[in-house]
Design a protein around this motif. Structure first.
Motif, PDB file in Angstrom:
ATOM      1  N   UNK A 173       1.430 -15.628  -3.596  1.00 46.83           N
ATOM      2  CA  UNK A 173       1.561 -16.592  -2.507  1.00 46.83           C
ATOM      3  C   UNK A 173       0.161 -17.004  -2.049  1.00 46.83           C
ATOM      4  N   UNK A 177       3.336  -1.830  -4.542  1.00 41.95           N
ATOM      5  CA  UNK A 177       2.391  -2.842  -4.081  1.00 41.95           C
ATOM      6  C   UNK A 177       1.117  -2.641  -4.901  1.00 41.95           C
ATOM      7  N   UNK A 219      -2.401  -2.763   1.049  1.00 43.96           N
ATOM      8  CA  UNK A 219      -2.161  -2.514   2.466  1.00 43.96           C
ATOM      9  C   UNK A 219      -1.491  -3.724   3.115  1.00 43.96           C
ATOM     10  N   UNK A 220      -1.773  -4.912   2.587  1.00 39.63           N
ATOM     11  CA  UNK A 220      -1.153  -6.121   3.137  1.00 39.63           C
ATOM     12  C   UNK A 220       0.238  -6.346   2.549  1.00 39.63           C
ATOM     13  N   UNK A 221       0.700  -5.434   1.717  1.00 45.58           N
ATOM     14  CA  UNK A 221       2.056  -5.545   1.180  1.00 45.58           C
ATOM     15  C   UNK A 221       2.192  -6.453  -0.037  1.00 45.58           C
ATOM     16  N   UNK A 222       1.085  -6.806  -0.671  1.00 44.27           N
ATOM     17  CA  UNK A 222       1.174  -7.673  -1.854  1.00 44.27           C
ATOM     18  C   UNK A 222       1.762  -6.861  -3.013  1.00 44.27           C
ATOM     19  N   UNK A 223       2.856  -7.344  -3.598  1.00 41.93           N
ATOM     20  CA  UNK A 223       3.493  -6.584  -4.683  1.00 41.93           C
ATOM     21  C   UNK A 223       2.615  -6.533  -5.921  1.00 41.93           C
ATOM     22  N   UNK A 224       2.733  -5.457  -6.693  1.00 39.76           N
ATOM     23  CA  UNK A 224       2.099  -5.424  -7.997  1.00 39.76           C
ATOM     24  C   UNK A 224       2.996  -6.196  -8.967  1.00 39.76           C
ATOM     25  N   UNK A 273       3.131  -9.284  -9.940  1.00 37.28           N
ATOM     26  CA  UNK A 273       3.591 -10.633  -9.615  1.00 37.28           C
ATOM     27  C   UNK A 273       2.731 -11.624 -10.387  1.00 37.28           C
ATOM     28  N   UNK A 274       3.395 -12.430 -11.203  1.00 35.97           N
ATOM     29  CA  UNK A 274       2.670 -13.345 -12.064  1.00 35.97           C
ATOM     30  C   UNK A 274       2.021 -14.461 -11.267  1.00 35.97           C
ATOM     31  N   UNK A 275       2.465 -14.622 -10.028  1.00 38.65           N
ATOM     32  CA  UNK A 275       1.888 -15.677  -9.210  1.00 38.65           C
ATOM     33  C   UNK A 275       1.842 -15.149  -7.796  1.00 38.65           C
ATOM     34  N   UNK A 300      -6.957  -2.388  -2.999  1.00 37.38           N
ATOM     35  CA  UNK A 300      -6.432  -1.557  -1.902  1.00 37.38           C
ATOM     36  C   UNK A 300      -6.030  -2.430  -0.715  1.00 37.38           C
ATOM     37  N   UNK A 301      -6.884  -3.396  -0.397  1.00 37.42           N
ATOM     38  CA  UNK A 301      -6.569  -4.269   0.738  1.00 37.42           C
ATOM     39  C   UNK A 301      -5.290  -5.059   0.477  1.00 37.42           C
ATOM     40  N   UNK A 333      -1.905 -14.587  -0.166  1.00 37.45           N
ATOM     41  CA  UNK A 333      -2.340 -13.363  -0.853  1.00 37.45           C
ATOM     42  C   UNK A 333      -3.560 -13.603  -1.735  1.00 37.45           C
TER      43      UNK A 333
END
Ligand code: HEM
Ligand code: CU
Lengths: 171, 492
Positions: free
Chosen positions: B448, B375, B437-442, B444-446, B433-434, B451
């Motif tokens: 959601x 993430x 913690x919210x589960x946003x993947x590293x 990712x070209x785009x 960091x936030x 996010x």
């Protein structure tokens, strides 16, 4: 978010110390007198951090995600789901699984490294394991609530990596 | 010894060398930083970078930044060390040429060849037939890494050779006589902390480059069809040994610069005490242990390695952080410190080193890594102790050196710029960091729509950081001409 809370709490403490020291950069204290005092503080800090890290280490083993540990904490798997990752889609032996049942995901890849990550219907990352060419990983997980979960790829695998998503229905 | 005479020709040559290394690093940072901004704007939904370009940019930004930070730290230290050991300017110029050839090849591989396997180039992705770039781009990128590795290796060998000569063996350079007499051996005071740092880093640097070279050669052999596909698990172990160690060692190398710079601004001498000597000795072994934390989610990795990863991660960073940070803060406390750009940047560097360290410790806990791996938490922690750690230390030293050599001092606006760099960096890494913690993947070209808020909030902070360092860069570049001339004559 618990983890972020811990980071924030420790971060605030550290920032307070940092600000305090910077705020007291003025004046002149005899450095030679400071050094032994700081040596004491440093030693205490060392014992404190070594102690808490050892504790954290031992406690954290309870949540080890590896097969034998999860078989103990979650339960022996009742159902097997075969997962094959390839560029750039997921192939699951079933797209529907029951809730509250320990499930064994048997995960591999046909080409490059991928990462299987399960997201809850409200977008929380719940669990993950790597999908590796030439290897098979076993992940146990039990879904609490029915709903539509999302499986996302979490290991960079080429240009469409970010759209390598498939739904998983939990009944 | 005449060859560590600060008025000597050798010292003059090293001053010029440091200027060139660090100028190159700063130039690269500004370019790679712009690419970083583009990526974050894209993730905020404010700018569209097509995915193909996003991943080329990501790969170049990652490799380029790691390379520039290491280059800057090596250059700064080459000069700072000249007070204690005598490095060879000629060898370090050769290292520079090889290193830059590597960086140039990497730019060609990514921007022209379209190579986009990420800075970690995990096999088999680079040579996978279904990808978007030609074989030559992958080959060129592997060769680029090899050259960068060779440049670093030359630096390490030079440090080890010089430290051995100056301190009667590697043990001497690591302060053993002092260490093993529990600090009582007055006849052999320990080497200055920056020598300890440089020696410890160089020993591990040799190991790192050896592992990396082995893997890269194997990859090239695969590309040439000489061997079949590499074992995915083994390749991963090698790659992260190489990548993690290189990144880690950069931080400790840059920490050496703090030992060289901070004393000037607080008017106190920073000697190696017994805990400092111990910490750097522990580091030599310690820094090798944590790399398996990159493989926690590879469940087939032997369990013992996973545990070593967690224990090693907890144990490795702690001693050096503890001695350097407490030492630094003690040095500052009631010292009448001169608030100037270097001291401000060092203060930020100390902040980020600890804060990034906390983020790293949490994520190196297997149970936490289960939901944080890959993430944005990961880029969050390493951006913290690069931007607000190692890299801040390099800029501090660069500003200090150009100031000394040109006789120009900072103005009020310069100090504001230094604070902006820190505050901008702080806001930027907090949003990373936030996101994590919210589960946003590293990677990712785009992102959601839900996010994008993190990157949106982060963007003004990145711009503040950019303006801060931009201002300081203009000042430093403007000083270069005089600094270059005075470097030959200067005697301090
Ligand atoms: C100038 C400010 C910077 C900005 C705005 C920035 C921004 C970014 C962004 C948006 C990413 C992609 C994150 C993702 O989705 O995975 C990234 C990745 C990365 N950055 Fe930075 N960055 C900055 C500085 C640095 C510095 C100073 C370093 C190291 C010295 C660095 C090293 C990296 C690395 C290694 C990656 C990973 C690349 C990969 O995944 O292959 N960055 N950065
Ligand atoms: Cu992927």
């Amino acid at each position: 978010m618990v983890v972020f809370g811990v980071l924030a709490a420790l971060g605030v403490i550290w920032t307070a110390v940092w600000v305090w020291v910077l705020g007291h950069s003025g004046g002149r204290a005899a450095y030679e007198e400071l050094v032994p005092k700081v040596d004491v503080i440093r030693r205490r800090l060392f014992y404190l951090s070594a102690g808490s890290l050892t504790l954290l280490l031992l406690v954290s083993f309870y949540w080890l995600p590896y097969f034998p540990m999860r078989a103990l904490t979650i339960g022996k798997p009742q159902l097997v789901v075969q997962v094959i990752a390839s560029q750039w889609y997921w192939k699951l032996s079933t797209s529907e699984v029951p809730a509250k049942t320990p499930i064994e995901f048997v995960v591999t890849s046909k080409d490059v490294n991928h990462g299987l990550a399960v997201y809850s219907p409200d977008g929380k990352l719940l669990t993950q394991v790597q999908a590796m060419p030439g290897y098979t990983n076993h992940l146990i997980y039990a879904f609490e609530r029915p709903g539509t979960y999302m499986i996302r790829c979490l290991e960079y695998c080429g240009m469409p990596h970010y759209v390598m998503v498939t739904p998983l229905t939990v009944k | 010894m005449t060859d560590i005479d600060p008025r000597g020709e050798r010292a003059a040559a090293l001053r010029r060398l440091a200027l060139v290394y660090m100028t190159t690093a700063l130039g690269l940072f500004l370019l790679m930083g712009l690419l970083g901004l583009l990526m974050r704007l894209d993730q905020a939904g404010l700018f569209v970078l097509p995915p193909l370009q996003f991943y080329q940019v990501m790969t170049l930004h990652g490799g380029g930044m790691i390379a520039m930070a290491l280059l800057g730290a090596m250059g700064g230290l080459a000069n700072a060390l000249s007070m204690a050991i005598s490095l060879s300017p000629r060898l370090l110029w050769a290292a520079y040429v090889v290193y830059l050839a590597g960086v140039a090849l990497f730019v060609i591989g990514t921007l022209i060849g379209g190579f986009a396997a990420g800075w970690t180039m995990l096999p088999p992705l680079p040579f996978d037939p279904s990808h978007e770039w030609p074989l030559w781009a992958a080959v060129v990128s592997c060769i680029a890494y090899l050259l960068i590795g060779v440049g670093f290796l030359l630096f390490c060998l030079n440090v080890l050779y010089a430290a051995r000569r100056a301190f009667g063996g590697l043990g001497g350079a690591l302060g053993w006589p002092y260490l093993f007499s529990a600090g009582k051996n007055q006849a052999s005071p320990p080497p200055p902390p920056m020598v300890l740092a440089a020696t410890a880093v160089s020993i591990d640097g040799v190991l790192t480059v050896a592992a990396g070279a082995l893997l890269l050669m194997a990859m090239l052999a695969q590309a040439a069809g000489l061997v079949g596909s590499l074992d995915a698990l083994l390749a991963k172990n090698f790659m992260f040994f190489f990548g993690h160690m290189t990144a880690n060692l950069t931080i400790y190398l840059a920490a050496g610069l703090v030992y060289a710079t901070l004393p000037v601004y607080v008017g106190r001498a920073w000697k190696a005490s017994w805990p400092v000597v111990l910490a750097f000795n522990v580091l030599v072994v310690g820094v090798i242990l944590p790399y398996p934390h990159h493989l926690y989610q590879d469940f087939v990795q032997p369990l013992g390695m996973q545990i070593v990863g967690q224990v090693g991660s907890y144990a490795a960073g702690l001693p050096v952080i503890l001695v350097t940070v407490t030492g630094g803060l003690t040095l500052i406390y009631r010292s009448g410190m001169r608030w100037s750009v270097p001291s401000i940047l060092i203060a930020w560097g100390l902040w980020g080193w600890v804060f990034g360290g906390i983020g790293a410790l949490l994520d190196s806990t297997i149970a936490v890594n289960q939901v944080m791996h890959n993430t944005l938490w990961v880029p969050a922690h390493f951006h913290t102790y690069y931007l607000l750690g190692a890299v801040a230390f390099v800029w501090a030293y660069f500003y200090h050196l150009t100031g000394e050599l040109s006789g120009r001092h900072d103005r009020f606006a310069s100090k504001i710029a230094a604070w902006m760099y820190g505050l901008g960096g702080l806001g930027f890494v907090l949003t990373l960091f936030l996101s994590g913690a919210a589960g946003v993947p590293r990677r990712y070209a785009e992102h959601l729509p839900e996010w994008q808020i993190f990157a949106k909030v982060g963007t003004p902070f990145v711009i503040a950081l950019g303006l801060g360092i931009g201002w300081l860069a203009v000042e430093m570049f403007a000083r270069l001409g005089i600094a270059w001339r005075n470097a030959a004559a200067h005697s301090a």
